[in-house]
Design an enzyme around this catalytic site. Sequence first.
Site, PDB file in Angstrom:
ATOM      1  N   HIS A 306       0.855  -1.190   0.000  1.00  0.00           N
ATOM      2  CA  HIS A 306       0.000   0.000   0.000  1.00  0.00           C
ATOM      3  C   HIS A 306       0.887   1.236   0.000  1.00  0.00           C
ATOM      4  O   HIS A 306       1.946   1.238   0.633  1.00  0.00           O
ATOM      5  CB  HIS A 306      -0.903   0.001   1.241  1.00  0.00           C
ATOM      6  CG  HIS A 306      -2.042   0.959   1.109  1.00  0.00           C
ATOM      7  ND1 HIS A 306      -1.910   2.296   1.404  1.00  0.00           N
ATOM      8  CD2 HIS A 306      -3.306   0.772   0.686  1.00  0.00           C
ATOM      9  CE1 HIS A 306      -3.062   2.890   1.162  1.00  0.00           C
ATOM     10  NE2 HIS A 306      -3.932   1.994   0.732  1.00  0.00           N
ATOM     11  N   ASP A 363      -7.975  -5.157  -0.493  1.00  0.00           N
ATOM     12  CA  ASP A 363      -8.448  -5.934  -1.633  1.00  0.00           C
ATOM     13  C   ASP A 363      -8.127  -7.417  -1.544  1.00  0.00           C
ATOM     14  O   ASP A 363      -8.620  -8.202  -2.357  1.00  0.00           O
ATOM     15  CB  ASP A 363      -7.826  -5.386  -2.933  1.00  0.00           C
ATOM     16  CG  ASP A 363      -8.349  -4.001  -3.228  1.00  0.00           C
ATOM     17  OD1 ASP A 363      -9.548  -3.784  -3.027  1.00  0.00           O
ATOM     18  OD2 ASP A 363      -7.557  -3.147  -3.650  1.00  0.00           O
TER      19      ASP A 363
HETATM   20  N1  ACO Z   1       4.147  -7.469  -4.873  1.00  0.00           N
HETATM   21  C1  ACO Z   1       5.503  -7.565  -5.019  1.00  0.00           C
HETATM   22  N2  ACO Z   1       6.332  -6.535  -4.854  1.00  0.00           N
HETATM   23  C2  ACO Z   1       5.784  -5.353  -4.544  1.00  0.00           C
HETATM   24  C3  ACO Z   1       4.400  -5.176  -4.362  1.00  0.00           C
HETATM   25  C4  ACO Z   1       3.571  -6.304  -4.541  1.00  0.00           C
HETATM   26  N3  ACO Z   1       2.275  -6.219  -4.393  1.00  0.00           N
HETATM   27  N4  ACO Z   1       4.156  -3.896  -4.053  1.00  0.00           N
HETATM   28  C5  ACO Z   1       5.321  -3.275  -4.025  1.00  0.00           C
HETATM   29  N5  ACO Z   1       6.321  -4.157  -4.322  1.00  0.00           N
HETATM   30  C6  ACO Z   1       7.757  -3.892  -4.327  1.00  0.00           C
HETATM   31  C7  ACO Z   1       8.170  -3.101  -5.556  1.00  0.00           C
HETATM   32  O1  ACO Z   1       8.501  -3.947  -6.622  1.00  0.00           O
HETATM   33  C8  ACO Z   1       9.354  -2.329  -5.009  1.00  0.00           C
HETATM   34  O2  ACO Z   1      10.439  -3.208  -4.941  1.00  0.00           O
HETATM   35  P1  ACO Z   1      11.973  -2.666  -5.134  1.00  0.00           P
HETATM   36  O3  ACO Z   1      12.210  -1.807  -3.936  1.00  0.00           O
HETATM   37  O4  ACO Z   1      12.792  -3.899  -5.202  1.00  0.00           O
HETATM   38  O5  ACO Z   1      11.955  -1.884  -6.431  1.00  0.00           O
HETATM   39  C9  ACO Z   1       8.937  -2.000  -3.579  1.00  0.00           C
HETATM   40  O6  ACO Z   1       8.031  -3.049  -3.204  1.00  0.00           O
HETATM   41  C10 ACO Z   1       8.238  -0.658  -3.441  1.00  0.00           C
HETATM   42  O7  ACO Z   1       7.224  -0.614  -4.427  1.00  0.00           O
HETATM   43  P2  ACO Z   1       6.516   0.698  -4.953  1.00  0.00           P
HETATM   44  O8  ACO Z   1       5.866   0.415  -6.258  1.00  0.00           O
HETATM   45  O9  ACO Z   1       7.461   1.849  -4.850  1.00  0.00           O
HETATM   46  O10 ACO Z   1       5.422   0.878  -3.825  1.00  0.00           O
HETATM   47  P3  ACO Z   1       4.243   1.860  -3.892  1.00  0.00           P
HETATM   48  O11 ACO Z   1       4.017   2.339  -2.519  1.00  0.00           O
HETATM   49  O12 ACO Z   1       4.464   2.882  -4.961  1.00  0.00           O
HETATM   50  O13 ACO Z   1       3.024   0.970  -4.406  1.00  0.00           O
HETATM   51  C11 ACO Z   1       1.059  -0.232  -4.559  1.00  0.00           C
HETATM   52  C12 ACO Z   1       1.870   0.755  -3.719  1.00  0.00           C
HETATM   53  C13 ACO Z   1       0.731   0.388  -5.934  1.00  0.00           C
HETATM   54  C14 ACO Z   1      -0.275  -0.467  -3.841  1.00  0.00           C
HETATM   55  C15 ACO Z   1       1.861  -1.543  -4.718  1.00  0.00           C
HETATM   56  O14 ACO Z   1       2.152  -2.078  -3.442  1.00  0.00           O
HETATM   57  C16 ACO Z   1       1.152  -2.550  -5.586  1.00  0.00           C
HETATM   58  O15 ACO Z   1       1.274  -2.515  -6.806  1.00  0.00           O
HETATM   59  N6  ACO Z   1       0.377  -3.501  -4.958  1.00  0.00           N
HETATM   60  C17 ACO Z   1      -0.375  -4.451  -5.727  1.00  0.00           C
HETATM   61  C18 ACO Z   1      -1.641  -3.797  -6.250  1.00  0.00           C
HETATM   62  C19 ACO Z   1      -2.652  -3.568  -5.145  1.00  0.00           C
HETATM   63  O16 ACO Z   1      -2.943  -4.451  -4.340  1.00  0.00           O
HETATM   64  N7  ACO Z   1      -3.245  -2.371  -5.159  1.00  0.00           N
HETATM   65  C20 ACO Z   1      -4.280  -2.007  -4.190  1.00  0.00           C
HETATM   66  C21 ACO Z   1      -3.824  -0.929  -3.269  1.00  0.00           C
HETATM   67  S1  ACO Z   1      -5.031  -0.615  -2.065  1.00  0.00           S
HETATM   68  C22 ACO Z   1      -6.146   0.342  -2.882  1.00  0.00           C
HETATM   69  O17 ACO Z   1      -5.907   1.057  -3.786  1.00  0.00           O
HETATM   70  C23 ACO Z   1      -7.490   0.233  -2.349  1.00  0.00           C
END
Ligand code: ACO
Length: 428
Positions: A306, A363
């Site tokens: 998140h 979710d």
């Molecule tokens: N699975 C695997 N790796 C992940 C995930 C995930 N779900 N989420 C983040 N990471 C990793 C990234 O690859 C990154 O790794 P790195 O440091 O090696 O490059 C690190 O964690 C940080 O990721 P960011 O993309 O910078 O995190 P951000 O805070 O921008 O993203 C987000 C948040 C978009 C929710 C992300 O966690 C994601 O894509 N999750 C899956 C989609 C999801 O469940 N969305 C619902 C969010 S809740 C809502 O909107 C109601």
Amino acid sequence: MSEKATLTYDGKTTELPVIIGSEKEHAVDIAKLRDQTGLITYDDGFRNTGSCTSDITFIDGEEGILRYRGYPIEELAEKSTFVEVAWLLIYGNLPTRTELRSFSDMFTEYQVLHEDMKYHFEGFPPNAHPMAILSSMINACGCFTRELTGPYDPSKFKRHTARLISQVRTIAAFAYRKSLGLPIVYPKPEYKYTANFLHMMFSMPYGDVDLEPEAVAALDQIFLLHADHEQNCSTSTVRMVASSRANIFASAAAGVCALWGPLHGGANQAVLDMLGQIRNSGDDGSKFLESVKSKEGGKRLMGFGHAVYKNYDPRAKIIKASCDKLLARLKQNDPLLDIALKLEETALKDPYFLERKLYPNVDFYSGIIMRALGIPTEMFTVMFAIGRMPGWIANFKEVMDDPKSRIYRPRQIYTGPTMRTYVPLDQR
Ligand code: ACO
């Protein structure tokens, strides 16, 4: 207490005011920074930017705290209802019995769409995504109330709000029926908000669906848990659109579009698709997690992580408990739930997820509940939009009611070519 931050740049020191929120969050007010120093701030994706002050929702992402108007989400989920919470978010306090009754009565008054709206539904192809239908139809709805496209009128706001919250569920149910080629079922005045929605989704003109109270309560709780989440992507979109003084239906339609993406509201659909693929490949989730960790094809564990919570999303805890209860009550055994539990158990012990503070979000389990209720995967994000409507409206109201509110207009750092001279076509 007034505090100041100092910034030293190019040999000159500038004092900037510090704003302190009611939960002691501190923010440097940079509104005059450019005038004073020629500098703007750069914050890609606004992750460290407070775009507004707001009285609606408080989140502490490190501690996993979520409160609507000061009330903890856990308490509201246990004791309140979606309609009561909608009032709370929009008007700031829990409603009295009379306020709640008149709010619910207005939902009944406005639940039926203008009959001509049916022709709009007919214009969509059968496989149109319901989020596309929802955003278009919310905007179209505004056209049937001429005063809505005019300037914001606080004296009519209560009615417009009730119309929007009530009609979004009618539109959602009609979109679903249309996608299956089923006849439209009209709402019933004697049903409460969520029961009426399930009735419009699943009844037939020749027979009403049996509404299990536990199923209605589980969906009502899902709506409640999604009702607001401060300045997320869709709510910021609504505020952005509202800041230009666009009407409430246009602003909400923009919110639906922002919500659709798989990194935001579309994640609930993506979670179920992911669980289905894991099951179909004969995996128990272990191979899938390895491919996520190696970032194979940019794969992510959907429903994890998140932008704000770096801890367990408090809504996910509530939904997980409600999911167990509902499946036991409906005597359903969902193999996708077993895969989800295994994924969660493994991920929460794995350094990849721990180091990045990736925990289940709202979710991760909500889709399993919706599946148990017979709601098709393509409709999951629509459920989110129905739930989020009160939060969007509360934020819209805050923008409109603020006498100092200005059109939102961020700046940028231009990184394109510097000035060059036009080259005629035959010389390129
Ligand atoms: N699975 C695997 N790796 C992940 C995930 C995930 N779900 N989420 C983040 N990471 C990793 C990234 O690859 C990154 O790794 P790195 O440091 O090696 O490059 C690190 O964690 C940080 O990721 P960011 O993309 O910078 O995190 P951000 O805070 O921008 O993203 C987000 C948040 C978009 C929710 C992300 O966690 C994601 O894509 N999750 C899956 C989609 C999801 O469940 N969305 C619902 C969010 S809740 C809502 O909107 C109601």
